[in-house]
Scaffold this motif. Structure first.
Motif, PDB file in Angstrom:
ATOM      1  N   GLU A   1     -24.334 -31.936  15.201  1.00  0.00           N
ATOM      2  CA  GLU A   1     -23.791 -30.816  15.964  1.00  0.00           C
ATOM      3  C   GLU A   1     -24.812 -30.147  16.660  1.00  0.00           C
ATOM      4  O   GLU A   1     -24.690 -29.546  17.813  1.00  0.00           O
ATOM      5  CB  GLU A   1     -23.258 -29.875  14.693  1.00  0.00           C
ATOM      6  N   ILE A   2     -26.062 -30.206  16.319  1.00  0.00           N
ATOM      7  CA  ILE A   2     -27.253 -29.740  17.285  1.00  0.00           C
ATOM      8  C   ILE A   2     -27.469 -30.540  18.346  1.00  0.00           C
ATOM      9  O   ILE A   2     -27.382 -29.838  19.327  1.00  0.00           O
ATOM     10  CB  ILE A   2     -28.444 -29.729  16.341  1.00  0.00           C
TER      11      ILE A   2
ATOM     12  N   GLN B   1     -24.937 -32.218  19.705  1.00  0.00           N
ATOM     13  CA  GLN B   1     -23.888 -31.972  20.540  1.00  0.00           C
ATOM     14  C   GLN B   1     -24.042 -30.593  21.391  1.00  0.00           C
ATOM     15  O   GLN B   1     -23.824 -30.427  22.810  1.00  0.00           O
ATOM     16  CB  GLN B   1     -22.293 -31.816  19.906  1.00  0.00           C
ATOM     17  N   LEU B   2     -24.576 -29.570  20.619  1.00  0.00           N
ATOM     18  CA  LEU B   2     -24.844 -28.183  21.236  1.00  0.00           C
ATOM     19  C   LEU B   2     -25.571 -28.357  22.216  1.00  0.00           C
ATOM     20  O   LEU B   2     -25.342 -27.845  23.552  1.00  0.00           O
ATOM     21  CB  LEU B   2     -25.068 -27.156  20.063  1.00  0.00           C
TER      22      LEU B   2
END
Lengths: 172, 172
Positions: free
Chosen positions: A146-147, A149-150
DNA sequence: CTGAATCATTTTAAGCTTAAAACAGTTGGT
DNA sequence: ACCAACTGTTTTAAGCTTAAAATGATTCAG
């Protein structure tokens, strides 16, 4: 009222034919701003309470830390994204506090170079380590993917925003 | 010193055994802050140049617009995420400008309610429409799916940050 | 070489921001 | 009824921030 419309036009079409609203983008912007403010305010508060330093001073020292040979005021204002005039007083206070040092450029008498003092460098190292842990704590609910992707999505947003701010005129 | 370690331990293991660095989170935070600052500074500049209004005033009017029955100063400061004392002067200036109105609460004489005047409401509507288009412009490089992804990921970040700021102690 | 344009920094005026203390009004326990 | 704790707002002092104008230094075309 809308119930009286002929059923030929489905919701999809209605949406696409409107002058187009941008509520989704607006809500996203507000959420982004909320995240930034939450983190920033908490960092500001911890820096003040635990190290008796303001966020702008920490930011300035961080820039100097990344540039051991020092930076000019113009470089600082551009990297910190604050106005030029802002720095004069900020630098003055950090000089008084013994954290940084002003050096006149040899070649250009307009230019002021700023460098961390040994004391400033040591103070920053101490704070930066804590700071990194705080940030990690705020991101603790996100996994590695997720990091990543962000990081990618915000990279796109950064580029998109820069493009909107500095439009490259059609080259005739 | 570390070079003297027996070669039983590969790089992977060394990494996982370190006190753990959080460079990825730190870089992500800096990128998020850059995005927020880019957008915010440009919005501030356009509001000033085109409507002669400051961003804090716009924000305050936006909150009142969402709450047609008005808000107390405490509600405003909590929603705007600014300190209490901040609002006194801000409200005063907007009252002077005829954009908002102060009303004493009937029931609690400590409370000050604030409402948009008709003039303020009209001025805000004009600005808000432009504002929404500006924001859409900044997000123009992202498609619908990406906007949705960002919305979800930032939702997680918001929750994670809130959890880190207000830790719920173990209930004994 | 000279003056116009440019550049780096400082100054100024107005406004924003915070933290902390002060004030005023309300509430709840006794 | 009383007083302590609490709540909503204002005040204060210090510092940050910007935009715009001013100052001083450099560069470069003519």
């Amino acid at each position: 009222m809308d119930e009286a419309l002929p059923p030929m036009v489905d919701a999809e079409t209605v949406v696409s034919e409107r002058p187009r609203d941008h509520k989704a983008e607006l809500r996203l912007w507000l959420r982004l701003l909320t995240c930034a403010t939450l983190v920033e305010d908490e960092v500001r508060s911890r820096l003040r309470n635990r190290f008796d330093v303001t966020l702008p001073r920490f930011d300035l020292m961080a820039q100097l830390h990344k540039a051991p040979d020092g930076l000019t005021l113009s470089q600082l204002s551009s990297r910190m994204m604050v106005s030029n005039g802002n720095l004069t007083a900020l630098v003055e206070r950090l000089v008084e506090a013994g954290q940084i040092e002003r050096r006149n450029s040899g070649s250009d008498r307009r230019v002021v170079n700023v460098v961390l003092t040994p004391a400033g460098s040591a103070a920053f190292a101490r704070m930066a380590s804590q700071h990194e842990d705080w940030i990690a704590g705020f991101f603790d609910g996100l996994d590695e993917a997720e990091i990543e992707q962000l990081m990618v999505l915000l990279g796109k947003l950064k580029a998109s925003t820069r493009a909107a701010i500095h439009p490259t005129g059609p080259t005739p």
